[in-house]
Design an enzyme around this catalytic site. Structure first.
Site, PDB file in Angstrom:
ATOM      1  N   GLU B  62      37.307  32.898  33.390  1.00 21.36           N
ATOM      2  CA  GLU B  62      37.235  31.865  34.439  1.00 21.36           C
ATOM      3  C   GLU B  62      35.811  31.444  34.751  1.00 21.36           C
ATOM      4  OE1 GLU B  62      39.289  34.466  34.683  1.00 21.36           O
ATOM      5  OE2 GLU B  62      41.292  33.597  34.950  1.00 21.36           O
ATOM      6  N   HIS B 131      46.978  39.226  43.523  1.00 19.29           N
ATOM      7  CA  HIS B 131      47.469  37.974  42.935  1.00 19.29           C
ATOM      8  C   HIS B 131      48.078  37.029  43.964  1.00 19.29           C
ATOM      9  CE1 HIS B 131      46.822  40.093  39.243  1.00 19.29           C
ATOM     10  NE2 HIS B 131      47.310  39.129  38.502  1.00 19.29           N
TER      11      HIS B 131
END
Lengths: 370, 328
Positions: B62, B131
């Site tokens: 990322e 998450h």
């Protein structure tokens, strides 16, 4: 400290005639000497201005590393993007930024390249394709991959041709230990992105020697090779060598559209920043490197080659002193940013308290000149 | 205009596809966006439509690909970065927070960053603590970025199309729990302006302000409260930056009561900001202080019952409304 001093360059030119040592024209050599003298004088006066409290914040001096910025930028084309870290004054000047915008930026004035909103660490020059000046160690490396990606995308996807550009992404050896750098190299390799990661390996990340902070410090290009980048080790205190070797690296990266990693061995003669007493290294080590001063080496080579004499050198240096003095005067006369500038350049769009954006003088001046 | 009904995820894809046809500078990159059709099938078919140069599978990296996209945006391209989850954006914090929203300012106006970063945000699927981030709590703190959170399929298309055309960096937050929601979505060009909240249900007794998935919880609560004779005005903020405080203030001046519903944590959140602004603008109009319903101030839990208790829901919203109206 052994490998730092082991990699120190010889102070002499090696006895070979100048014409054999470089493919550069006399005009180019004079230009490089001018640029290196300009950077040196600019940085000396920057240190003075910092001590006089005309410059605030963090300030990182480039003295000693001039051959790197000058030799590397000479090896690429003006349209090729350049991005660097926070020790960025030298890159800005080598790229062609008028020193007045650079000095005014550090003085926090509206005439600065970023209207005084960036400071020493954030030199941007759109007309000269310099994309900063970035303050977080290693942060510019994914940006460098992205700049090269964008040029390739423009050349190939939008224009339907072949890649014509290469991007120079400078970093210090301290950035070798940041994760983002590995991600930037991996992506560049995966996507065949022509970016050259130029490690200005001055042996220290702030006060930590490369041996203390970096594995494989004797052969850092192994890190690039691990991602499939071709690695090069180049002696960085001699601008002739930097140019000749970097030209090959850049030409290859451009033609093959592939990334590369360069270990450019250099040395910063001053501290990490203005507040650094340099207790982590010896005076002997500093003197060893100072004996290989890149400006002296180019001057001696040009004198040997009959391209300049002592008088000519002194005259050229004197011109740079005048140029920098005028830059300081210009910066001092440039006003502080109006308080309304606080809310400009936050968003392109105007809304709420935000007043949109406008180009700084460095851009409008360039557009106004033919 | 047809009365075509499609899913939220297809509305997102349609916005990307239409903008990519319109502008060759727009491209999509992220993990699994191409050959896999997107982890949540948002980009289904786009690889075939645009080819691998414009729909780009990245490795799990990322920080690298977000930073790369930002560099590309500095040169005038218009990347759409998909984060499979905004929870994964935390490893890209430096590029998305230090570079994208500050580049224009740091460069004195020379280099903007016309980038869209989009992906799944928020809890609700028993994904545990790492998450289930609601990043609007943290990221809305940063000036220089815009933040859009659609709650309905037509807004998903219209707001994403607006985001792609925007010259500033846009953080676009989607709820995986809404992706299968169906609704009427215009087929052609459809742009929803930023900074314009919309009244989803008119009412007279209390203003319920929210954005994203909890708008639906607010509508559920309003339905329940209507049975008790309480009339809720439900406002969907759509964007947090810019924030349409005017629409909220206009409503509160009418209802004299306000409940803010925000699924991020309460401490330093969009909800606390809206409450502060309502207090400042409507001090003399309010019959009670602004009430706030947030996720519980704990890490997001896994167990289904704990997660249900953790998130804002219609029951907790109804309780807050009754409290705001002094109804026992």
């Amino acid at each position: 400290m052994s490998s730092v001093t082991d990699s120190a360059p010889p102070a002499a030119s090696g006895g070979r005639p100048l014409a054999e040592r470089t493919s550069a024209t006399p005009t180019q050599l004079h230009e490089w000497l001018r640029q290196m003298l300009l950077i040196r004088e600019f940085e000396v006066r920057t240190m003075q201005a910092y001590q006089d409290k005309k410059i605030g914040g963090f300030c990182h001096i480039y003295i000693g590393q001039e051959a790197v910025a000058v030799g590397c930028t000479a090896a690429v084309q003006h349209a090729d993007p350049v991005v660097t870290a926070y020790r960025d004054h030298g890159h800005a000047l080598a790229r062609g930024m008028d020193p007045k915008y650079c000095m005014a930026e550090m003085f926090g004035r509206i005439g600065g390249c970023a209207k005084g909103k960036g400071g020493s660490m954030h030199m941007f020059d759109k007309p000269n394709n310099l994309f900063g000046g970035h303050g977080i160690v290693g942060a510019q490396t994914p940006l460098g991959t992205g700049l090269a990606f964008a040029k390739k995308y423009q050349d190939e996807v939008i224009d339907g041709g072949v890649n014509k550009h290469v991007t120079l992404c400078f970093l210090g050896d301290g950035a070798l230990n940041q994760g983002g750098f590995y991600e930037a190299m991996n992506l560049a390799s995966l996507f065949d992105i022509p970016v050259i990661f130029v490690v200005e390996n001055n042996g220290y990340s702030m006060g930590t020697s490369i041996e203390r902070g970096t594995s494989m410090s004797h052969r850092i290009i192994a890190k690039g090779e691990g991602c499939g980048l071709t690695g090069y080790e180049i002696e960085g205190m001699d601008v002739l060598t930097v140019y000749e070797e970097m030209k090959k690296v850049a030409d290859t990266a451009r033609a093959e559209s592939r990334p590369a990693m360069v270990d450019l061995r250099t040395y910063r003669f001053k501290g990490h920043s203005m507040s650094d007493p340099r207790k982590y290294r010896t005076r002997d080590e500093e003197q060893h490197w100072e004996a290989g001063d890149p400006i002296t080496r180019l001057r001696d080579a040009m004198i040997e080659g009959g391209l300049i004499d002592e008088e000519g050198f002194k005259a050229l240096n004197k011109v740079q002193k005048t140029v920098v003095r005028e830059a300081i005067n210009w910066a001092e006369q440039s006003p502080e940013p109006d308080i309304s500038e606080l809310y400009t350049d936050v968003y392109v769009e105007k809304f709420g308290p935000y007043t949109g954006t406008s180009m700084p003088q460095i851009v409008t001046d360039a557009e106004a000149s033919p | 205009m047809s009365e075509r009904i499609i899913e939220f995820r297809d509305a997102l894809r349609e916005a990307m596809s239409q903008e990519m046809h319109r502008d060759p500078r727009v491209f999509l990159l992220g993990e699994e966006v191409a050959e896999y059709d997107g982890a949540y099938k948002v980009s289904r078919g786009m690889l075939e439509e645009f080819g691998p140069r414009r729909v780009i599978d990245t490795p799990i990296s990322e920080s690298g690909f977000a930073g790369m996209a930002i560099g590309a945006a500095m040169l005038g391209l218009r990347p759409i970065v998909e984060f499979m989850s905004w929870s994964f954006s935390l490893v890209a914090a430096d590029p998305i927070l230090n570079n994208a929203p500050k580049m224009l300012y740091m460069s004195g106006g020379q280099f903007g960053c016309p980038i869209v970063i989009r992906g799944n945000d928020g809890a609700g699927g028993q994904l545990g603590s790492t998450h289930s981030w609601c990043v609007e709590g943290m990221f809305s703190n940063v000036p220089g970025l815009k933040m859009a959170i659609p709650a309905f399929p037509d807004d998903a298309k219209g707001m994403l199309a607006t985001a792609i055309r925007d010259d500033d960096p846009v953080f676009f937050l989607e709820s995986e729990r809404l992706l299968a929601m169906k609704g009427h979505v215009p087929e052609g060009d459809h742009y929803v302006p930023f900074g314009k909240a919309v009244v989803r249900r008119p009412g007279t007794d209390v203003t319920l302000f929210s954005f994203g998935r909890p708008v639906h919880f607010c509508l559920d609560a309003a339905e329940e409260l209507a049975k008790e004779g309480i009339s809720c005005e439900v406002i969907d903020g759509r964007t947090i930056r810019p924030l349409d405080i005017d629409t909220i203030v206009e409503s509160v001046r009418k209802t004299n009561a306000c409940v803010v519903v925000d699924q991020s944590w309460s401490f330093g959140s969009p909800g606390s900001e809206v409450a502060a602004q309502v207090h400042a603008h409507c001090f003399d109009d309010l019959d009670n202080h602004v009430m706030r319903v947030h996720s519980a101030d704990v890490p997001s839990p896994y167990a289904a019952n704990l997660e249900q208790a953790f998130l804002p829901n219609a029951r907790r919203i109804a309780e807050a409304v009754r409290s705001a109206l002094y109804v026992a």
